[in-house]
Design a protein around this motif. Structure first.
Motif, mmCIF file in Angstrom:
data_model
loop_
_atom_site.group_PDB
_atom_site.id
_atom_site.type_symbol
_atom_site.label_atom_id
_atom_site.label_comp_id
_atom_site.label_asym_id
_atom_site.label_seq_id
_atom_site.Cartn_x
_atom_site.Cartn_y
_atom_site.Cartn_z
ATOM 1 N N ALA A 49 -6.864 -10.131 8.574
ATOM 2 C CA ALA A 49 -6.316 -9.448 7.145
ATOM 3 C C ALA A 49 -5.426 -9.785 6.802
ATOM 4 C CB ALA A 49 -7.467 -8.285 7.530
ATOM 5 N N HIS A 50 -4.109 -9.218 7.394
ATOM 6 C CA HIS A 50 -3.076 -9.289 7.049
ATOM 7 C C HIS A 50 -2.123 -9.528 8.505
ATOM 8 C CE1 HIS A 50 -2.479 -5.165 8.850
ATOM 9 N NE2 HIS A 50 -3.711 -4.849 7.788
ATOM 10 N N PRO A 51 -0.529 -9.781 8.658
ATOM 11 C CA PRO A 51 0.207 -9.872 9.355
ATOM 12 C C PRO A 51 1.088 -9.018 10.169
ATOM 13 C CG PRO A 51 1.114 -10.993 7.228
ATOM 14 C CD PRO A 51 -0.347 -10.723 6.643
ATOM 15 N N HIS A 52 0.570 -7.787 9.664
ATOM 16 C CA HIS A 52 1.447 -6.681 9.740
ATOM 17 C C HIS A 52 0.822 -6.017 11.117
ATOM 18 C CE1 HIS A 52 3.280 -7.240 6.667
ATOM 19 N NE2 HIS A 52 2.731 -7.058 5.591
ATOM 20 N N ARG A 53 2.173 -5.446 12.459
ATOM 21 C CA ARG A 53 1.018 -5.028 13.345
ATOM 22 C C ARG A 53 1.785 -3.687 13.466
ATOM 23 N NH1 ARG A 53 0.466 -8.917 18.168
ATOM 24 N NH2 ARG A 53 2.930 -9.064 17.976
ATOM 25 N N TYR A 54 0.475 -2.160 14.632
ATOM 26 C CA TYR A 54 1.229 -1.165 13.969
ATOM 27 C C TYR A 54 1.253 -0.448 15.478
ATOM 28 C CZ TYR A 54 2.072 -1.781 8.962
ATOM 29 O OH TYR A 54 2.222 -1.589 7.635
ATOM 30 N N ARG A 55 1.497 0.640 15.568
ATOM 31 C CA ARG A 55 1.578 1.571 16.566
ATOM 32 C C ARG A 55 0.282 1.845 17.166
ATOM 33 N NH1 ARG A 55 7.783 4.404 18.883
ATOM 34 N NH2 ARG A 55 8.195 2.608 18.543
ATOM 35 N N ASN A 56 -0.779 2.764 16.187
ATOM 36 C CA ASN A 56 -1.726 2.802 15.916
ATOM 37 C C ASN A 56 -1.957 2.831 14.731
ATOM 38 O OD1 ASN A 56 -2.277 4.123 18.272
ATOM 39 N ND2 ASN A 56 -0.658 5.046 17.710
ATOM 40 N N LEU A 57 -3.530 2.365 14.191
ATOM 41 C CA LEU A 57 -4.014 1.923 12.957
ATOM 42 C C LEU A 57 -5.319 2.871 12.816
ATOM 43 C CD1 LEU A 57 -3.105 0.732 10.962
ATOM 44 C CD2 LEU A 57 -4.329 -1.552 12.063
ATOM 45 N N ASP A 58 -5.554 2.605 11.751
ATOM 46 C CA ASP A 58 -6.553 3.291 11.174
ATOM 47 C C ASP A 58 -8.029 1.979 10.409
ATOM 48 O OD1 ASP A 58 -9.532 4.924 11.276
ATOM 49 O OD2 ASP A 58 -8.696 6.996 9.923
ATOM 50 N N VAL A 59 -9.499 2.164 9.907
ATOM 51 C CA VAL A 59 -10.075 1.816 9.892
ATOM 52 C C VAL A 59 -9.411 1.750 8.947
ATOM 53 C CG1 VAL A 59 -11.608 0.980 11.213
ATOM 54 C CG2 VAL A 59 -11.734 2.939 9.685
ATOM 55 N N TYR A 60 -9.555 1.040 7.002
ATOM 56 C CA TYR A 60 -9.698 1.312 5.909
ATOM 57 C C TYR A 60 -10.627 2.378 5.324
ATOM 58 C CZ TYR A 60 -6.316 -2.509 5.063
ATOM 59 O OH TYR A 60 -4.898 -3.277 5.368
ATOM 60 N N TRP A 118 3.906 8.820 11.133
ATOM 61 C CA TRP A 118 2.792 7.932 10.277
ATOM 62 C C TRP A 118 2.983 8.054 9.098
ATOM 63 C CZ3 TRP A 118 -2.298 6.576 12.405
ATOM 64 C CH2 TRP A 118 -2.359 7.258 13.658
ATOM 65 N N THR A 119 2.220 6.980 8.545
ATOM 66 C CA THR A 119 1.626 6.448 6.929
ATOM 67 C C THR A 119 0.593 5.870 6.234
ATOM 68 O OG1 THR A 119 2.996 5.217 5.000
ATOM 69 C CG2 THR A 119 2.661 4.284 7.242
ATOM 70 N N HIS A 120 0.074 5.501 5.467
ATOM 71 C CA HIS A 120 -1.260 4.959 4.946
ATOM 72 C C HIS A 120 -0.683 3.388 4.140
ATOM 73 C CE1 HIS A 120 -2.089 9.442 4.362
ATOM 74 N NE2 HIS A 120 -3.436 8.673 4.618
ATOM 75 N N ILE A 121 -1.431 2.485 4.592
ATOM 76 C CA ILE A 121 -0.972 1.055 3.913
ATOM 77 C C ILE A 121 -2.140 1.018 3.020
ATOM 78 C CG2 ILE A 121 0.220 0.593 6.717
ATOM 79 C CD1 ILE A 121 -2.159 -0.709 7.543
ATOM 80 N N ASP A 122 -1.882 -0.607 2.479
ATOM 81 C CA ASP A 122 -2.254 -0.670 1.768
ATOM 82 C C ASP A 122 -3.327 -2.241 2.055
ATOM 83 O OD1 ASP A 122 -0.510 -2.725 1.199
ATOM 84 O OD2 ASP A 122 -0.009 -2.368 -0.245
ATOM 85 N N ARG A 123 -3.920 -2.918 1.166
ATOM 86 C CA ARG A 123 -4.772 -4.329 1.862
ATOM 87 C C ARG A 123 -3.723 -5.107 2.536
ATOM 88 N NH1 ARG A 123 -10.122 -4.013 3.559
ATOM 89 N NH2 ARG A 123 -10.875 -2.727 2.437
ATOM 90 N N SER A 124 -2.834 -5.461 1.381
ATOM 91 C CA SER A 124 -2.098 -6.041 1.806
ATOM 92 C C SER A 124 -1.297 -5.901 3.271
ATOM 93 C CB SER A 124 -0.554 -6.304 1.020
ATOM 94 O OG SER A 124 0.265 -4.843 1.382
ATOM 95 N N GLY A 125 -1.342 -4.778 4.071
ATOM 96 C CA GLY A 125 -1.040 -4.046 5.562
ATOM 97 C C GLY A 125 0.331 -3.533 5.213
ATOM 98 N N MET A 126 0.908 -3.514 3.981
ATOM 99 C CA MET A 126 2.065 -2.956 3.984
ATOM 100 C C MET A 126 2.332 -1.406 3.634
ATOM 101 S SD MET A 126 4.744 -5.132 4.167
ATOM 102 C CE MET A 126 6.021 -4.526 3.863
ATOM 103 N N PRO A 127 3.097 -0.743 3.428
ATOM 104 C CA PRO A 127 3.096 0.904 3.844
ATOM 105 C C PRO A 127 2.804 1.344 2.304
ATOM 106 C CG PRO A 127 4.959 0.664 5.530
ATOM 107 C CD PRO A 127 4.012 -0.994 4.774
ATOM 108 N N ALA A 128 2.533 2.432 1.885
ATOM 109 C CA ALA A 128 2.078 1.828 0.399
ATOM 110 C C ALA A 128 3.351 3.200 0.232
ATOM 111 C CB ALA A 128 0.629 2.666 -0.305
ATOM 112 N N TYR A 129 4.137 3.674 0.632
ATOM 113 C CA TYR A 129 5.149 4.508 -0.005
ATOM 114 C C TYR A 129 6.386 4.515 0.986
ATOM 115 C CZ TYR A 129 2.156 8.050 3.064
ATOM 116 O OH TYR A 129 1.714 8.207 3.873
ATOM 117 N N GLU A 130 7.264 5.074 0.907
ATOM 118 C CA GLU A 130 8.762 5.063 2.239
ATOM 119 C C GLU A 130 8.484 6.150 3.129
ATOM 120 O OE1 GLU A 130 13.817 5.096 1.799
ATOM 121 O OE2 GLU A 130 12.377 4.104 -0.115
ATOM 122 N N ASN A 131 7.986 7.318 2.143
ATOM 123 C CA ASN A 131 8.282 8.798 2.976
ATOM 124 C C ASN A 131 6.946 8.333 5.118
ATOM 125 O OD1 ASN A 131 9.952 9.905 1.527
ATOM 126 N ND2 ASN A 131 7.881 10.885 0.770
#
Length: 534
Positions: free
Chosen positions: A133-144, A157-170
């Protein structure tokens, strides 16, 4: 007797006397066969198992397909997770897998994506046909969930958008899914916050505050040791470099009892080194035996993604001390790193191996994301010993690539690994006449090595090599995301720096290119696409 919940079409699994089947709401048996286990219907299919294994049945008890599995999940979104031979994948209602890949683990589909775990332990999202769905991989991941997925990287931990990128910096110690634009999170200092989709705290739910005296003392203590740790960060660099120079990765696994036989009088010191590496999750001691971790295996000299040469290179950089940084920051450093190492082919080789390792890791999806359908000749300027060029020609069968780089660098190109003979070498100086034209030019991590004047000169040479409408592909990290520390290193090495996307767009415009598109590759790199307009 145990009866589970009723699911559409009004059937529930029942287990009695080591047999399982389904019953209707009035208690009537739904069909004339029994199983070892039976579970509820999802999307009109239920998971059951018999003496041959796990499979699915229709509400009338008829098998949905002939195959048997080690385990079956439930259907969600027209797909179901199954396990066969210890590997996980998805099947459709007819029992066929829509893709050939298998995984260490796979989860259910939700909002068109499922989480899969690769052999390296990293997680990604796939679509229903199995493509990423996107090229990014993470240590842990949840469904959308409502357009965002929970994800954990090396920073938290963060939230990612549909592009697989973090939605914010924190980053947080934990996050919950978004509900109507709000998500509950916990910070690393135990604050509970409600954040919006930009990552901004909108409500502080809980803020455990110590007394003023306790707070001042504990904060000073934390800051003191945090700064102290930052100041001795080079210890890690030296420990890793020393382990490679001493061939430690190749000597593992090694039992504690064999340390003296292997290292003689230095056995005690070597054990200290192994323990230090363990603090970085590079080694681990299990039952008295030292082994490399998955992370540590990246230091093996012959690995596909080996960082062994990089470890030695970074260790060498560290020995130059702070004076080189002082000179660079003061504007006194006029050294050309690339010219200096060109005098020693062994340093050139180590440098190219280091760059190749990063390219293999960071550019895994670059060839897929380059729009090369109408390109027949690509000029890879500053393309080194050919790692990126090989990745691209293997994807694009009708493409020819010319690598432009210094002669000493091109001497390291392995002519035996030239797919279809479609890669050509062109020795030259990237700041002088390129002596060739092309349909498109690739500059992969080239511009960040140089100041604005030299970067502009490179782009001017690219412009001369292209026809009107010719494409320019710039691969760089987004300076806003990578921070100032990398820029200070680049400044010390050759006067360069990381730049923001807007700064690269301005450089393009100043040298005859219009900006067309920006595509994320991963946290380390992005693809900027330009087009020659004059």
């Amino acid at each position: 007797m145990r009866v589970q919940s009723f699911h559409a079409p009004g059937l529930a699994p029942i287990c009695f006397d080591n047999k399982a089947w389904h019953i209707s709401i009035d208690g009537e048996t739904a069909y004339g066969r029994t199983f070892r286990n039976a579970f509820g219907f999802y999307e009109n299919l239920a998971a059951v198992n018999d003496e041959r294994g796990w499979f699915h049945i229709h509400p009338d008890g008829v098998s949905a397909y002939a195959e048997r599995h080690s385990w079956c999940g439930n259907f969600q979104g027209g797909r179901c997770v199954v396990c066969t031979g210890g590997r996980y994948y998805h099947i459709d209602p007819e029992g066929h897998s829509p893709y050939s890949q298998t995984y260490a683990y796979a989860g259910d589909f939700r909002e068109g994506c499922a989480v899969v775990t690769n052999a390296d332990g990293l997680c990604g999202h796939i679509l229903a046909n199995g493509t990423p769905a996107h090229p990014h991989r993470y240590r842990n991941l949840d469904v959308y969930h409502k357009g965002y997925a929970r994800a954990q990287d090396e920073n938290g931990w963060t939230h990612i958008d549909r592009s697989g990128m973090p939605a914010y910096e924190n980053r947080y110690s934990s996050v919950e899914p978004f509900y109507n634009g709000r998500a509950l999170t916990q910070t690393f200092n135990h604050k509970t916050l409600l954040i919006n989709e930009l990552g901004d705290a909108v409500v502080v739910i809980k803020d455990p505050a110590p007394s003023a005296t306790e707070n001042n003392t504990s904060e000073r203590y934390r800051q003191f040791h945090e700064l102290s740790s930052d100041m001795v960060g080079y210890w890690k660099t030296f420990a890793i470099a020393a382990s490679v120079k001493l061939n430690v990765p190749e000597k593992l696994p090694l039992a504690d009892t064999a340390m003296t036989d292997c290292f003689g009088e230095s056995a005690a010191n070597m054990k200290l080194l192994l323990a230090a590496l363990a603090q970085m999750n590079i080694t681990a001691n299990t039952d008295g035996v030292w082994n490399l971790t998955s992370k540590g295996s990246l230091l093996l000299a012959n690995g596909d993604f080996s960082l062994a040469d990089a470890a030695v290179s970074w260790g060498t950089f560290a020995t130059s001390g702070a004076d080189a940084w002082v000179d660079a920051i003061s504007g006194k450093n006029k050294a050309d790193f690339f010219a200096e190492i060109s005098r020693d082919i062994s340093k050139v080789e180590r440098s190219q191996k280091t760059l190749a390792a990063y390219a293999k890791n960071d550019y895994e999806f670059l060839a897929d994301m380059l729009p090369l359908d109408n390109v027949r000749h690509l000029l890879d300027a500053g393309g080194g010993s050919g790692t990126v060029a090989r990745m691209i020609v293997r994807k694009w069968q009708n493409l020819n690539i010319t690598i432009l780089d210094r002669a000493d660098v091109l001497s390291l190109f392995d002519d035996r690994d030239n797919p279809g003979g479609r890669i050509t070498k062109l020795g030259g100086d990237i700041f002088l006449d390129w002596q060739t034209g092309a349909d498109a030019v690739l500059l992969a991590r080239v511009l960040h090595d140089w100041n604005d004047q030299k970067a502009a000169l490179i782009l001017a040479k690219a412009n001369l090599a292209l026809p009107l409408g010719g494409k320019l592909f710039v691969v760089e990290a987004d300076g806003e995301a990578t921070g100032a520390m990398v820029s200070l290193h680049l400044l010390t090495v050759g006067g360069g720096r990381q730049r923001t996307r807007q700064e690269y767009q301005a450089l393009m415009a100043e040298n005859g290119f219009s900006f067309v598109e920006h595509r994320y590759l991963n946290r380390s790199a992005s693809l900027l696409i330009g087009e020659k307009i004059k």
